[in-house]
Design a protein around this motif. Sequence first.
Motif, short mmCIF file in Angstrom:
data_model
loop_
_atom_site.label_atom_id
_atom_site.label_comp_id
_atom_site.label_asym_id
_atom_site.label_seq_id
_atom_site.Cartn_x
_atom_site.Cartn_y
_atom_site.Cartn_z
N MET A 1 0.84 -1.20 0.00
CA MET A 1 0.00 0.00 0.00
C MET A 1 0.87 1.25 0.00
O MET A 1 1.85 1.32 0.73
N ILE A 2 0.53 2.20 -0.84
CA ILE A 2 1.29 3.45 -0.95
C ILE A 2 0.57 4.54 -0.15
O ILE A 2 -0.63 4.73 -0.29
N LYS A 3 1.32 5.23 0.68
CA LYS A 3 0.76 6.28 1.53
C LYS A 3 1.03 7.66 0.89
O LYS A 3 2.18 8.03 0.67
N PHE A 4 -0.07 8.36 0.60
CA PHE A 4 0.01 9.69 0.00
C PHE A 4 -0.36 10.74 1.05
O PHE A 4 -1.36 10.61 1.74
N LEU A 5 0.46 11.79 1.14
CA LEU A 5 0.15 12.92 2.00
C LEU A 5 -0.10 14.13 1.09
O LEU A 5 0.75 14.49 0.28
N ILE A 6 -1.28 14.77 1.25
CA ILE A 6 -1.61 15.94 0.44
C ILE A 6 -1.90 17.13 1.35
O ILE A 6 -2.98 17.20 1.96
N PRO A 7 -0.97 18.07 1.48
CA PRO A 7 -1.27 19.31 2.20
C PRO A 7 -2.28 20.12 1.40
O PRO A 7 -2.15 20.26 0.18
N ILE A 8 -3.29 20.65 2.07
CA ILE A 8 -4.39 21.31 1.37
C ILE A 8 -4.76 22.61 2.06
O ILE A 8 -4.79 22.67 3.29
N ASN A 9 -4.98 23.67 1.28
CA ASN A 9 -5.49 24.91 1.86
C ASN A 9 -6.76 25.38 1.14
O ASN A 9 -7.23 26.49 1.35
N PHE A 10 -7.27 24.51 0.24
CA PHE A 10 -8.51 24.72 -0.51
C PHE A 10 -8.39 25.75 -1.62
O PHE A 10 -9.38 26.05 -2.29
N ALA A 11 -7.19 26.27 -1.85
CA ALA A 11 -6.96 27.10 -3.03
C ALA A 11 -6.97 26.18 -4.25
O ALA A 11 -6.70 24.98 -4.15
N PRO A 12 -7.29 26.71 -5.44
CA PRO A 12 -7.41 25.86 -6.64
C PRO A 12 -6.18 25.00 -6.91
O PRO A 12 -6.32 23.85 -7.34
N LEU A 24 -4.13 8.95 -9.65
CA LEU A 24 -3.09 7.95 -9.41
C LEU A 24 -3.62 6.74 -8.66
O LEU A 24 -3.30 5.60 -8.99
N VAL A 25 -4.42 6.99 -7.61
CA VAL A 25 -4.86 5.88 -6.78
C VAL A 25 -5.93 5.03 -7.45
O VAL A 25 -6.33 4.00 -6.91
N ASN A 26 -6.38 5.44 -8.63
CA ASN A 26 -7.25 4.56 -9.41
C ASN A 26 -6.52 3.29 -9.82
O ASN A 26 -7.15 2.27 -10.12
N ARG A 173 8.35 1.76 -8.10
CA ARG A 173 7.27 1.35 -7.19
C ARG A 173 6.04 2.24 -7.34
O ARG A 173 4.90 1.77 -7.30
N LEU A 174 6.25 3.53 -7.56
CA LEU A 174 5.13 4.47 -7.69
C LEU A 174 4.39 4.32 -9.00
O LEU A 174 3.17 4.47 -9.06
N VAL A 175 5.10 4.02 -10.08
CA VAL A 175 4.48 4.01 -11.41
C VAL A 175 4.38 2.61 -12.00
O VAL A 175 4.00 2.45 -13.16
N GLY A 176 4.69 1.60 -11.20
CA GLY A 176 4.71 0.24 -11.71
C GLY A 176 3.38 -0.24 -12.26
O GLY A 176 3.34 -1.14 -13.11
N ALA A 177 2.27 0.34 -11.80
CA ALA A 177 0.95 -0.08 -12.26
C ALA A 177 0.58 0.53 -13.61
O ALA A 177 -0.46 0.19 -14.18
N PHE A 178 1.42 1.42 -14.12
CA PHE A 178 1.13 2.10 -15.38
C PHE A 178 2.02 1.55 -16.49
O PHE A 178 3.12 1.05 -16.25
N ASP A 179 1.54 1.65 -17.71
CA ASP A 179 2.31 1.24 -18.88
C ASP A 179 3.19 2.41 -19.31
O ASP A 179 2.83 3.20 -20.19
N THR A 180 4.34 2.54 -18.67
CA THR A 180 5.19 3.71 -18.88
C THR A 180 6.58 3.32 -19.37
O THR A 180 7.05 2.21 -19.15
N LYS A 181 7.21 4.28 -20.02
CA LYS A 181 8.63 4.17 -20.35
C LYS A 181 9.38 5.19 -19.50
O LYS A 181 9.01 6.37 -19.47
N ILE A 182 10.41 4.75 -18.78
CA ILE A 182 11.23 5.64 -17.97
C ILE A 182 12.49 5.99 -18.73
O ILE A 182 13.28 5.11 -19.08
N HIS A 183 12.67 7.28 -18.98
CA HIS A 183 13.86 7.78 -19.67
C HIS A 183 14.88 8.18 -18.61
O HIS A 183 14.74 9.24 -17.98
N ASN A 184 15.89 7.36 -18.38
CA ASN A 184 16.97 7.69 -17.46
C ASN A 184 17.97 8.56 -18.22
O ASN A 184 18.67 8.08 -19.12
#
Length: 277
Positions: A1-12, A24-26, A173-184
């Motif tokens: 399980m990945i833990k996400f922290l989102i600081p929020i002040n309700f600005a757009p 992401l969490v979808n 680990r963060l993007v492993g669920a996506f079909d992505t190419k990582i450009h190092n």
Amino acid sequence: MIKFLIPINFAPYTINAVNYCRALVNRVKGEITLLYCYTKVVGENSEARVNKINSREDALAELQKLKKHILDSLPEKDNISVNMRVIDGYPEDVIVKFSEEYRPDLIVMGTKSKGETIKELLGSVTFDVIKKVSFPVMAVPNDYKLNIDKLTNILFINDFENCEYTSLHKLVRLVGAFDTKIHNVQHCPHGKDKIDPKLMKEYTEYMHSTYRNQNMICDYICDDDLIVSTQEYIDAHNIDLMAITRRKRNIISQILQPSRTKKILFNAEIPTLFFHQ
């Protein structure tokens, strides 16, 4: 399980960070914690005043609405939990302290659009957090919208000589669920003649042997202007996310040379993920 922290002040721009994280969490099983930093000292033009947050109770009520919005929009609610925290204090202090307690896998923060005043840039809470925490921080520009099917190319500005394997592991680990190419990609300001091909070979061999199911390539950017050359690479390869490892430098070098982190943060048009080493 990945833990996400989102600081929020309700600005757009912070709501946009929530929407990015929600997308992401979808694809991953995770836990979101919404953090609001409450202070009674608010000015007439402050975001807290504009958003009518006049008490801790107001903040909790708004967080509850946001939590419901997140959960209602997720097709697989069993994959995600949403927590809420309201803590007294200034964001640049509270976020850092709470991160040490919560130990998130990723802090997701919204940033204002390019072209802010110098005062606003120097006072950026996101930049302060990136400097102080030891956890990965993703900065999401205010106007950026994530197409979940478009997270196909990730630029990891790398340093083959310093073997940034820990950051690479966290990224996969963060993007492993996506079909992505990582450009190092390594930035080489002094030209191709200064490149050591042995370093790229060693890194490439490690990369392919360790992450056999992850599409990856290694490349170089050879230009003395990091911002311009990086943007050119982003445009040429349709990059959707940029990642970089931030290294602590001594006091003298910080005074004599502008921070690469600050340059990238305030010029990025796509989300940027900052690791720490």
